[in-house]
Design an enzyme around this catalytic site. Structure first.
Site, PDB file in Angstrom:
ATOM      1  N   SER A 168      69.324  29.639 -26.596  1.00 49.91           N
ATOM      2  CA  SER A 168      70.039  29.213 -25.480  1.00 49.91           C
ATOM      3  C   SER A 168      69.252  29.002 -24.512  1.00 49.91           C
ATOM      4  O   SER A 168      68.081  29.809 -24.325  1.00 49.91           O
ATOM      5  CB  SER A 168      71.169  30.013 -25.044  1.00 49.91           C
ATOM      6  OG  SER A 168      71.633  29.916 -23.723  1.00 49.91           O
TER       7      SER A 168
ATOM      8  N   TYR B  94      75.275  38.671 -24.814  1.00 54.48           N
ATOM      9  CA  TYR B  94      75.037  37.543 -25.537  1.00 54.48           C
ATOM     10  C   TYR B  94      73.680  36.988 -25.219  1.00 54.48           C
ATOM     11  O   TYR B  94      73.086  36.585 -26.031  1.00 54.48           O
ATOM     12  CB  TYR B  94      76.171  36.652 -24.882  1.00 54.48           C
ATOM     13  CG  TYR B  94      75.892  35.052 -25.156  1.00 54.48           C
ATOM     14  CD1 TYR B  94      76.315  34.467 -26.496  1.00 54.48           C
ATOM     15  CD2 TYR B  94      75.270  34.142 -24.236  1.00 54.48           C
ATOM     16  CE1 TYR B  94      76.209  33.042 -26.485  1.00 54.48           C
ATOM     17  CE2 TYR B  94      75.028  32.880 -24.476  1.00 54.48           C
ATOM     18  CZ  TYR B  94      75.640  32.333 -25.505  1.00 54.48           C
ATOM     19  OH  TYR B  94      75.323  31.043 -25.835  1.00 54.48           O
TER      20      TYR B  94
END
Ligand code: NAD
Length: 250
Positions: free
Chosen positions: A141, A154
């Site tokens: 990400s 996360y």
């Protein structure tokens, strides 16, 4: 069994969002594409087959080591090889400051977002070693290279995926296996829509920080994944490719 000209791609978390767009892109590029997700994405595979492409599906929870091993074995037994893998399945942690995230939430995030990638890579690499090579892309990400408030578990996993990618790339570069990471910015998928539903001001705030002035589409990630998996990217290894409309320039 495949003919030599037919390459096989495996995409985890491909029922929806980025994974589905990538599976569709692999299939349209001529790969026999295996779609997997925590529930069997058979409808999505059937739609590809109806449109004239080659696709199969199977249920696979990436946090379950045995299920991942069985899935990769099944791909090798059914199709004879595995040329390109995209380890994409992922979940978000509920948005909360770090000290308020529970142990269970942390453990589940790590089990899917980090151990899931670990599980997949191990069995994919073993198959690629047997056949003499292949390519792997892991979904990290833009949060793999930056912080993001309220997403500590996360974000920690997405950073770790880049470390795992780089180290495995070093381990297998000489064995004709290229391993890279893709780092999407904010992409309009069910995962992003859910975050924006919980915080209606979020989309405006996010777009303000994206030089391109908009969210990305799953197809824009698929284009980059397909390229990283192709011979056009043959000298690119251990790279974390940001596809974020310029967000991380700041
Ligand atoms: P999504 O929620 O739309 O899709 C994720 C898919 O993963 C779903 O189909 C879900 O069922 C599947 N999945 C969840 N847990 C699983 C498990 N244990 N085993 C197998 N499959 C499982 O999300 P998305 O936005 O398409 O995200 C895909 C990947 O891209 C994720 O790794 C995510 O972290 C990453 N990502 C997304 C964005 C974004 O803005 N959408 C940004 C950066 C990174």
């Amino acid at each position: 069994m495949t003919t030599n000209s037919e390459k096989v791609a495996l995409v985890t978390g491909s029922a929806t969002g980025i994974g589905l767009a990538c599976a569709q892109a692999f299939a349209k590029a001529g790969y026999i594409t295996v779609l997997t997700d925590i529930d069997d994405p058979k409808e999505q595979a059937r739609e590809l087959v109806s449109a004239g492409y080659k696709a199969l599906s199977r249920r696979c929870d990436v946090s379950d080591t045995r299920a991942v091993e069985e899935t990769v074995d099944w791909v090798a037994a059914t199709l004879g090889r595995l040329d390109a893998a995209l380890n994409n399945a992922g979940i978000q942690t509920p948005q909360r400051p770090m000290a308020e995230i529970t142990d269970d939430e942390f453990d589940r995030t790590v089990a899917v977002d980090l151990k899931g990638v670990w599980n997949c890579m191990r069995y994919e690499i073993r198959q690629m070693l047997r056949q003499g090579g292949g390519t792997i892309v892991n979904t990290s990400s833009q949060g793999g290279v930056t912080g993001f408030p309220g997403q500590a578990a996360y974000i920690a996993c997405k950073h770790a995926v880049i470390g795992l990618t780089r180290t495995a790339a070093l381990d297998y570069a000489s064995r004709n296996i290229r391993i890279n990471a893709i780092c999407p910015g904010v992409i309009r998928t069910p995962m992003a829509e859910e975050l924006m539903r919980r915080n209606p001001l979020l989309e405006k705030e996010l777009v303000r920080d994206i030089p391109a002035g908009r969210l990305g589409s799953p197809e824009e990630i698929a284009n980059a994944v397909l390229w990283l998996s192709s011979p056009q990217a043959s000298f690119i290894d251990g790279h974390a490719l940001l596809v974020d409309g310029g967000f991380s320039i700041h």
